[in-house]
Design a protein around this motif. Sequence first.
Motif, PDB file in Angstrom:
ATOM      1  N   GLN A  86       0.827  -1.206   0.000  1.00  0.00           N
ATOM      2  CA  GLN A  86       0.000   0.000   0.000  1.00  0.00           C
ATOM      3  C   GLN A  86       0.865   1.260   0.000  1.00  0.00           C
ATOM      4  OE1 GLN A  86      -3.669  -0.054   0.759  1.00  0.00           O
ATOM      5  NE2 GLN A  86      -3.712   2.113   0.272  1.00  0.00           N
ATOM      6  N   PHE A  87       2.011   1.200   0.658  1.00  0.00           N
ATOM      7  CA  PHE A  87       2.884   2.370   0.759  1.00  0.00           C
ATOM      8  C   PHE A  87       3.496   2.761  -0.585  1.00  0.00           C
ATOM      9  CE2 PHE A  87       5.696  -1.200   1.164  1.00  0.00           C
ATOM     10  CZ  PHE A  87       6.894  -0.803   0.595  1.00  0.00           C
ATOM     11  N   ILE A  88       3.413   1.866  -1.570  1.00  0.00           N
ATOM     12  CA  ILE A  88       3.914   2.164  -2.911  1.00  0.00           C
ATOM     13  C   ILE A  88       2.776   2.531  -3.853  1.00  0.00           C
ATOM     14  CG2 ILE A  88       5.028   1.197  -4.962  1.00  0.00           C
ATOM     15  CD1 ILE A  88       6.752  -0.487  -3.122  1.00  0.00           C
ATOM     16  N   SER A  89       1.760   1.692  -3.887  1.00  0.00           N
ATOM     17  CA  SER A  89       0.730   1.838  -4.909  1.00  0.00           C
ATOM     18  C   SER A  89      -0.328   2.878  -4.555  1.00  0.00           C
ATOM     19  CB  SER A  89       0.040   0.491  -5.145  1.00  0.00           C
ATOM     20  OG  SER A  89      -0.766   0.140  -4.033  1.00  0.00           O
ATOM     21  N   GLY A  90      -0.730   2.918  -3.297  1.00  0.00           N
ATOM     22  CA  GLY A  90      -1.817   3.810  -2.915  1.00  0.00           C
ATOM     23  C   GLY A  90      -3.176   3.331  -3.376  1.00  0.00           C
ATOM     24  N   LEU A  91      -3.245   2.148  -3.969  1.00  0.00           N
ATOM     25  CA  LEU A  91      -4.513   1.609  -4.455  1.00  0.00           C
ATOM     26  C   LEU A  91      -5.255   0.881  -3.342  1.00  0.00           C
ATOM     27  CD1 LEU A  91      -3.291   0.096  -7.854  1.00  0.00           C
ATOM     28  CD2 LEU A  91      -4.417   2.308  -7.483  1.00  0.00           C
ATOM     29  N   ASP A  92      -6.541   0.720  -3.518  1.00  0.00           N
ATOM     30  CA  ASP A  92      -7.320  -0.099  -2.601  1.00  0.00           C
ATOM     31  C   ASP A  92      -7.027  -1.559  -2.938  1.00  0.00           C
ATOM     32  OD1 ASP A  92      -9.285  -1.623  -1.287  1.00  0.00           O
ATOM     33  OD2 ASP A  92     -10.736   0.012  -1.370  1.00  0.00           O
ATOM     34  N   GLY A  93      -6.393  -2.257  -2.011  1.00  0.00           N
ATOM     35  CA  GLY A  93      -5.962  -3.624  -2.273  1.00  0.00           C
ATOM     36  C   GLY A  93      -6.934  -4.699  -1.842  1.00  0.00           C
ATOM     37  N   ALA A  94      -8.183  -4.340  -1.538  1.00  0.00           N
ATOM     38  CA  ALA A  94      -9.139  -5.344  -1.068  1.00  0.00           C
ATOM     39  C   ALA A  94      -9.327  -6.458  -2.095  1.00  0.00           C
ATOM     40  CB  ALA A  94     -10.474  -4.687  -0.733  1.00  0.00           C
ATOM     41  N   ASP A  95      -9.386  -6.097  -3.377  1.00  0.00           N
ATOM     42  CA  ASP A  95      -9.550  -7.120  -4.421  1.00  0.00           C
ATOM     43  C   ASP A  95      -8.325  -8.026  -4.502  1.00  0.00           C
ATOM     44  OD1 ASP A  95     -12.043  -6.198  -5.070  1.00  0.00           O
ATOM     45  OD2 ASP A  95     -11.378  -4.990  -6.770  1.00  0.00           O
ATOM     46  N   ALA A  96      -7.126  -7.457  -4.285  1.00  0.00           N
ATOM     47  CA  ALA A  96      -5.908  -8.269  -4.307  1.00  0.00           C
ATOM     48  C   ALA A  96      -5.912  -9.261  -3.152  1.00  0.00           C
ATOM     49  CB  ALA A  96      -4.675  -7.368  -4.233  1.00  0.00           C
ATOM     50  N   PHE A  97      -6.304  -8.824  -1.975  1.00  0.00           N
ATOM     51  CA  PHE A  97      -6.388  -9.732  -0.830  1.00  0.00           C
ATOM     52  C   PHE A  97      -7.393 -10.843  -1.104  1.00  0.00           C
ATOM     53  CE2 PHE A  97      -3.896  -6.690   1.254  1.00  0.00           C
ATOM     54  CZ  PHE A  97      -3.539  -7.136   2.524  1.00  0.00           C
ATOM     55  N   ARG A  98      -8.508 -10.476  -1.730  1.00  0.00           N
ATOM     56  CA  ARG A  98      -9.549 -11.465  -2.038  1.00  0.00           C
ATOM     57  C   ARG A  98      -9.020 -12.476  -3.057  1.00  0.00           C
ATOM     58  NH1 ARG A  98     -12.891  -8.091  -3.742  1.00  0.00           N
ATOM     59  NH2 ARG A  98     -13.561  -7.467  -1.657  1.00  0.00           N
ATOM     60  N   ALA A  99      -8.319 -11.997  -4.077  1.00  0.00           N
ATOM     61  CA  ALA A  99      -7.774 -12.898  -5.093  1.00  0.00           C
ATOM     62  C   ALA A  99      -6.756 -13.850  -4.476  1.00  0.00           C
ATOM     63  CB  ALA A  99      -7.128 -12.086  -6.220  1.00  0.00           C
ATOM     64  N   TYR A 100      -5.944 -13.347  -3.564  1.00  0.00           N
ATOM     65  CA  TYR A 100      -4.952 -14.192  -2.898  1.00  0.00           C
ATOM     66  C   TYR A 100      -5.629 -15.324  -2.151  1.00  0.00           C
ATOM     67  CZ  TYR A 100      -1.727 -15.603   0.824  1.00  0.00           C
ATOM     68  OH  TYR A 100      -0.966 -16.335   1.709  1.00  0.00           O
ATOM     69  N   ARG A 101      -6.636 -15.019  -1.362  1.00  0.00           N
ATOM     70  CA  ARG A 101      -7.301 -16.053  -0.566  1.00  0.00           C
ATOM     71  C   ARG A 101      -8.089 -17.028  -1.446  1.00  0.00           C
ATOM     72  NH1 ARG A 101      -6.691 -14.734   4.675  1.00  0.00           N
ATOM     73  NH2 ARG A 101      -6.207 -12.553   5.174  1.00  0.00           N
ATOM     74  N   GLU A 102      -8.698 -16.536  -2.511  1.00  0.00           N
ATOM     75  CA  GLU A 102      -9.471 -17.404  -3.397  1.00  0.00           C
ATOM     76  C   GLU A 102      -8.591 -18.409  -4.129  1.00  0.00           C
ATOM     77  OE1 GLU A 102     -11.569 -14.776  -5.952  1.00  0.00           O
ATOM     78  OE2 GLU A 102     -13.144 -14.310  -4.485  1.00  0.00           O
ATOM     79  N   HIS A 103      -7.352 -18.034  -4.460  1.00  0.00           N
ATOM     80  CA  HIS A 103      -6.460 -18.901  -5.220  1.00  0.00           C
ATOM     81  C   HIS A 103      -5.463 -19.653  -4.341  1.00  0.00           C
ATOM     82  CE1 HIS A 103      -7.875 -16.212  -8.464  1.00  0.00           C
ATOM     83  NE2 HIS A 103      -7.636 -17.224  -9.255  1.00  0.00           N
ATOM     84  N   PHE A 104      -5.567 -19.500  -3.040  1.00  0.00           N
ATOM     85  CA  PHE A 104      -4.557 -20.085  -2.157  1.00  0.00           C
ATOM     86  C   PHE A 104      -4.591 -21.619  -2.182  1.00  0.00           C
ATOM     87  CE2 PHE A 104      -2.942 -21.704   1.863  1.00  0.00           C
ATOM     88  CZ  PHE A 104      -1.713 -21.067   1.921  1.00  0.00           C
TER      89      PHE A 104
END
Length: 234
Positions: A86-104
Amino acid sequence: GRAPGGTGGATAALRYGRDAIPVERFGEQVADLVEWLRDGFEPGHPWRRVRATPRSATAPPVWILGSGGETARLAGELGRGYAFAQFISGLDGADAFRAYREHFRPSHDFAEPRAILALGVVCAETTEEAVRLALSNELWRMRIIRGEDRGIPTPEQAEQEFPAAGFDLDRIRAEILDDPRVLVGDPDRVRDGLRRLAEHYHADEILIVTVTWSHEARVRSYELVAEAMGLAPG
C-alpha cells in the motif's frame, strides 16, 4: 577480481535473472527459489548441488510482495505469504487480498493464507505535528520524480521549497492527510485508521514504515503507535 568464483553450477545460478526474463516467468523464478531453499530439486538438476555458505539448518518461509491482483493470485497459487505494498501503490488492495485467498493452495510453509498490509505511518503527539513531519517525505518524493534525490529534506526545507515552487502549502497538508499510501496523525487518528484498514482488508498483520528526516521523530512515531495499539511494554 573478474572471475565469478565457485563451481560452474553456482556461477549459472548466480547469473539467473540477470538477462531479460519475461515477466510471465516470475512464478517460475519464485518456485525455483523455494525448491532451492528446501533442497527440493530432483536428482540431476543443475542447481541441486549449489550451496550457500554458511549453510543454515532451516530456511525462512517465502513471502511475495505485490501491489496488484496478478501477484496476489500467484502468491496464492504457490502457497506463499502475500504482502500488499500500500505504501507504494496507494490503491485499494481489497480485491488483491480477495484474489490471494481465493487462489490459495496450502504449502509446506503455509497451511493457511497469510496476508500483510504494508503501509506508511507518521505519528506524532498532534496531527498538526505529524503532517509537518510528513512534509519531508512529500518533498523527497517530488524531488525523486524530478531526478533530484538528495536525501530526505527537513520539514523546514519543505515548508520553504513548496511555496517557492508555486505549491499551496495548505493544499499539500490536506493531500497528506488523504494520501492512501501513508497514515498521518496523532495516536488516536492512527489507531482508528489502522483498525479500519485491518477490517477492510481482512489483513492478518500490518507492517508499517515511517520515513522522517529526524531519527528521533521516527523512533517516537513507532513508540506512539505501539502505545496506541496496546503493544508497548508496561
